[in-house]
Design an enzyme around this catalytic site. Structure first.
Site: not given
Length: 336
Positions: A35-37, A39, A41-43, A154
């Site tokens: 789904l995404g990446e 800081g 890690g990977v989702v 953030d």
């Protein structure tokens, strides 16, 4: 491995669903769909009990900040619950395998929709206002509903996720900080955040307050209005805050609004959001509004959009020009 939690927190955490690493592999079909990446890690996309879709954020072994961010997210999401914050479904804590499992947000993030990477349609002005209100309510909760208050640190368009109804929810709390004492309003900390969205005052002083989030949220509002890059070196003024201020002062205000909207909006509500955004990014944090004030102003804009009148475009244009003359030039920070 979860030595980051005290006994009380462990008891609370035990009420969450704990998954083994094997179960995480199963729910993600062996990490098939990314789904995404970030800081951390990977989702990955996943499914619990064959019915509940989830997003699985897996700690990358190479992530230097991964465990620290994992700790921060666990501590925050265990004690805060709000409809405009992405909720924690469960977790995995097995040896070197750490994962956080969240509710799945099928419409991705706000940035994807503005760039139209998530689909071919344009997010309407009314929808953009709705997402802005949702995100503002989530941020207001962190600032005023949490004891002690929380600062996200953030806020950006990629950290505002959209569910199936396009309701906005804040995500990614890895950089979040709470104030050690409830009566404190600022804390000295190493600067963290995303370039372009980062509060210049926080960057210069290392003093973090809730107004640092307000600044970042102001940048998001400018994105919603303009659909322009935050920093673009080829522009007359590289930073979006400088650029919007410059264009407003020259009177060429029509170029600010995203042309993809094809003038399908209440002009008064657009200019009220521009004014609100510029107050949020004032170089002095003391002059910026609180998130409660931001929420109220945005709700007024929604009301204006919902009850468009037969007011002529010339009348609306005049009000926007008057606004440009009243703009406080001190809100424009130097590009970073």
């Amino acid at each position: 491995m979860l030595d980051i939690l005290n006994i009380q927190n462990r008891h609370f955490f035990s009420k969450k669903i704990r998954f083994t690493y094997f179960e995480v592999q199963e729910m993600t079909n062996n990490f098939k769909r990314v789904l995404g990446e970030g800081g951390f890690g990977v989702v990955y996309h996943g499914c619990v009990n064959d019915t509940q879709q989830v997003a699985v954020k897996l700690l990358s072994p190479s992530s230097s900040q991964g465990y620290k961010h994992f700790k921060a997210e666990v501590e925050l999401l265990m004690r805060v619950h709000h409809i405009n914050l992405v909720s924690l479904v469960g977790y995995c804590d097995e040896g070197d395998h750490l994962a956080l499992i969240y509710e799945y947000m099928p419409n991705g993030d706000l940035k994807q929709h503005l760039s139209r990477k998530h689909g071919g349609f344009v997010l309407s002005w009314k929808s953009r206002l709705g997402v802005a209100v949702d995100a503002a309510l989530g941020l207001e909760y962190l600032h005023t509903g949490c004891k002690p208050p929380m600062v996200h640190r953030d806020i950006k368009s990629t950290n505002i996720l959209l569910n199936e109804s396009f309701q906005g929810k804040l995500a990614d709390f890895g950089l979040s900080r709470s104030f050690p004492l409830a009566n404190e309003t600022q804390v000295s900390t190493v600067v963290a955040g995303t370039p372009g969205y980062l509060d210049p005052e926080y960057y210069q002083t290392n003093w973090l307050t809730e107004k640092s989030d307000v600044y970042s949220f102001g940048i998001v509002l400018l994105e919603l209005i303009t659909n322009r890059p935050i920093i673009q070196q080829s522009r007359e003024k590289p930073h979006i805050v400088e650029w919007v201020g410059f264009v407003v002062r020259t009177g060429d205000i029509g170029n600010i609004i995203d042309p993809n909207l094809h003038e399908d909006y209440d002009v008064g509500s657009v200019w009220k959001v521009i004014e609100l955004a510029m107050s949020c990014v004032n170089i002095s944090s003391a002059i910026r509004p609180t998130m409660s004030q931001v929420v109220n102003d945005l709700k007024e804009c929604v009301a204006s959009e919902n009850s468009r009148t037969g007011e002529t475009r010339e009348m609306n244009s005049m009000s926007s020009i008057e606004f440009s003359m009243d703009m406080d030039t001190e809100v424009i920070p130097k590009a970073r």
